[in-house]
Design a protein around this motif. Structure first.
Motif, PDB file in Angstrom:
ATOM      1  N   ARG A   6       0.839  -1.194   0.000  1.00 12.38           N
ATOM      2  CA  ARG A   6       0.000   0.000   0.000  1.00 12.38           C
ATOM      3  C   ARG A   6       0.876   1.247   0.000  1.00 12.38           C
ATOM      4  O   ARG A   6       1.954   1.264   0.614  1.00 12.38           O
ATOM      5  N   ARG A  23       3.947   4.998  12.710  1.00  7.69           N
ATOM      6  CA  ARG A  23       2.796   4.574  13.507  1.00  7.69           C
ATOM      7  C   ARG A  23       1.842   5.737  13.739  1.00  7.69           C
ATOM      8  O   ARG A  23       0.620   5.567  13.748  1.00  7.69           O
ATOM      9  N   GLY A  26      -0.541   6.016  11.114  1.00  9.62           N
ATOM     10  CA  GLY A  26      -1.414   4.872  10.928  1.00  9.62           C
ATOM     11  C   GLY A  26      -0.833   3.747  10.091  1.00  9.62           C
ATOM     12  O   GLY A  26      -1.589   2.884   9.612  1.00  9.62           O
ATOM     13  N   VAL A  27       0.469   3.712   9.885  1.00  9.30           N
ATOM     14  CA  VAL A  27       1.094   2.654   9.095  1.00  9.30           C
ATOM     15  C   VAL A  27       1.193   1.386   9.943  1.00  9.30           C
ATOM     16  O   VAL A  27       1.637   1.421  11.094  1.00  9.30           O
ATOM     17  N   SER A  28       0.811   0.266   9.380  1.00 11.32           N
ATOM     18  CA  SER A  28       0.789  -0.992  10.120  1.00 11.32           C
ATOM     19  C   SER A  28       2.192  -1.598  10.246  1.00 11.32           C
ATOM     20  O   SER A  28       3.110  -1.259   9.497  1.00 11.32           O
ATOM     21  N   GLU A  29       2.318  -2.530  11.185  1.00  8.86           N
ATOM     22  CA  GLU A  29       3.594  -3.223  11.380  1.00  8.86           C
ATOM     23  C   GLU A  29       3.965  -4.034  10.141  1.00  8.86           C
ATOM     24  O   GLU A  29       5.135  -4.098   9.756  1.00  8.86           O
ATOM     25  N   SER A  30       2.984  -4.661   9.528  1.00 12.09           N
ATOM     26  CA  SER A  30       3.275  -5.460   8.331  1.00 12.09           C
ATOM     27  C   SER A  30       3.760  -4.564   7.189  1.00 12.09           C
ATOM     28  O   SER A  30       4.645  -4.960   6.409  1.00 12.09           O
ATOM     29  N   ARG A  31       3.180  -3.358   7.077  1.00 13.85           N
ATOM     30  CA  ARG A  31       3.641  -2.429   6.022  1.00 13.85           C
ATOM     31  C   ARG A  31       5.083  -1.997   6.271  1.00 13.85           C
ATOM     32  O   ARG A  31       5.869  -1.836   5.325  1.00 13.85           O
TER      33      ARG A  31
END
Length: 300
Positions: A6, A23, A26-31
């Motif tokens: 993404r 973070r 709003g960026v995820s750990e997987s990203r």
């Protein structure tokens, strides 16, 4: 077929960023673990791969506290000091911390205790140890001739990094610096207006062979009110010694200018010893040219 990652939020697309910043957007750990991001240091991510020392320092600066600055071999690369190829690797990054802060400890970083009273400059937006102190820190890493060549960079022709007073002040502040005796010995052979490490090495060869001290990149008047500059100029004897660079053979325009310049030097009465990368007899040629003009060993 795997999906492309993404897109990152716009503020994170321009360069390195911290994990905590990501973070907050709003960026995820997987990203943050996606393959299009590199992780040059703990807690830092960057779009793409980072290879140069400037890129890596910019990445570390994203998490760098105000008590830290770049020093030692990293500062030397940022200032453009000539270094042996084996020491030009961008990693690890050398970082010093000002007391009472502790030196950093993490993968990809060599931490050091900061120099008391050291001058810190902003270079390319990065906090970097001042060039005089950086040169002194190179003493433990370099042999004497490489240290002299790095010292000549401080006073490079048309691009001085320091004044002699600034260097003397740094010497007084850093009397406990490792290699300080070597630095003082090298400083006695550092000169102003050298233009490259090759010129430095050539000068040292000539001096150690007993030839007089040359003028570095001295201005020479030519016919028709022209002027040029010689690498190593022995003005008293109308003689100079110069490197013949690759561009003299591979670029026609440069070659034509060089031929005209050499003809002008001959017309003005100068003897020129040309030195190629693989030259073996340049000191013998210099000796013959100087003797033609009346020089004898022992004359300065």
């Amino acid at each position: 077929m795997p999906r492309p990652p993404r897109p990152l939020p716009a503020p994170l697309t321009w360069g390195p960023f911290t994990v905590s910043e990501a973070r907050g957007h709003g960026v995820s750990e997987s990203r943050l673990r996606a393959k299009d991001l590199s992780a040059p240091f703990r807690g830092v991510r960057a779009p793409g791969r980072l290879d140069s020392v400037i890129e890596l320092c910019t990445a570390y600066a994203a998490r760098m506290p105000e008590s830290q600055y770049f020093s030692h071999l990293t500062a030397a690369q940022l200032w453009g000091f000539p270094l042996p190829r084996a020491l030009e690797e961008p990693l690890p990054v050398h970082v010093s911390a000002v007391a009472p802060a502790r030196e950093p400890r993490m993968k990809g970083v060599v931490g050091h205790r900061g120099v008391s009273g050291a001058g810190i400059r902003l270079l390319l937006g990065l906090p970097v140890l001042a060039p005089a102190e950086t040169w002194l820190q190179l003493a433990p890493f370099l042999g004497i001739d490489d240290l002299i060549a790095a010292g000549d960079r401080l006073f490079k022709w048309r691009d001085h990094l320091v004044t002699r007073d600034e260097l003397d002040e740094a010497l007084q502040r850093m009397t406990q610096q490792a290699g300080i005796r070597k630095a003082r010995a090298a400083l006695r052979e550092v000169r102003q207006n050298s233009n490259s490490p090759r010129e430095t090495k050539l000068r040292l060869q000539a001096l150690r062979a007993g030839f007089p001290e040359p003028e570095l990149n001295g201005e020479i008047s030519l016919p028709n009110r022209k002027r040029t500059w010689g690498d190593l100029v022995y003005r008293k004897w109308g003689t100079l010694m110069e490197f013949d660079g690759e561009q003299h053979r591979t670029k026609l325009r440069q070659w034509n200018r060089d031929v005209d310049r050499l003809n002008d030097l001959v017309e003005a009465g100068w003897l020129n010893t040309r030195v190629r990368k693989d030259s073996q007899d340049h000191l013998e040629r210099l000796d013959r040219n100087l003797r033609r003009r009346g020089w004898r060993p022992g004359l300065r």
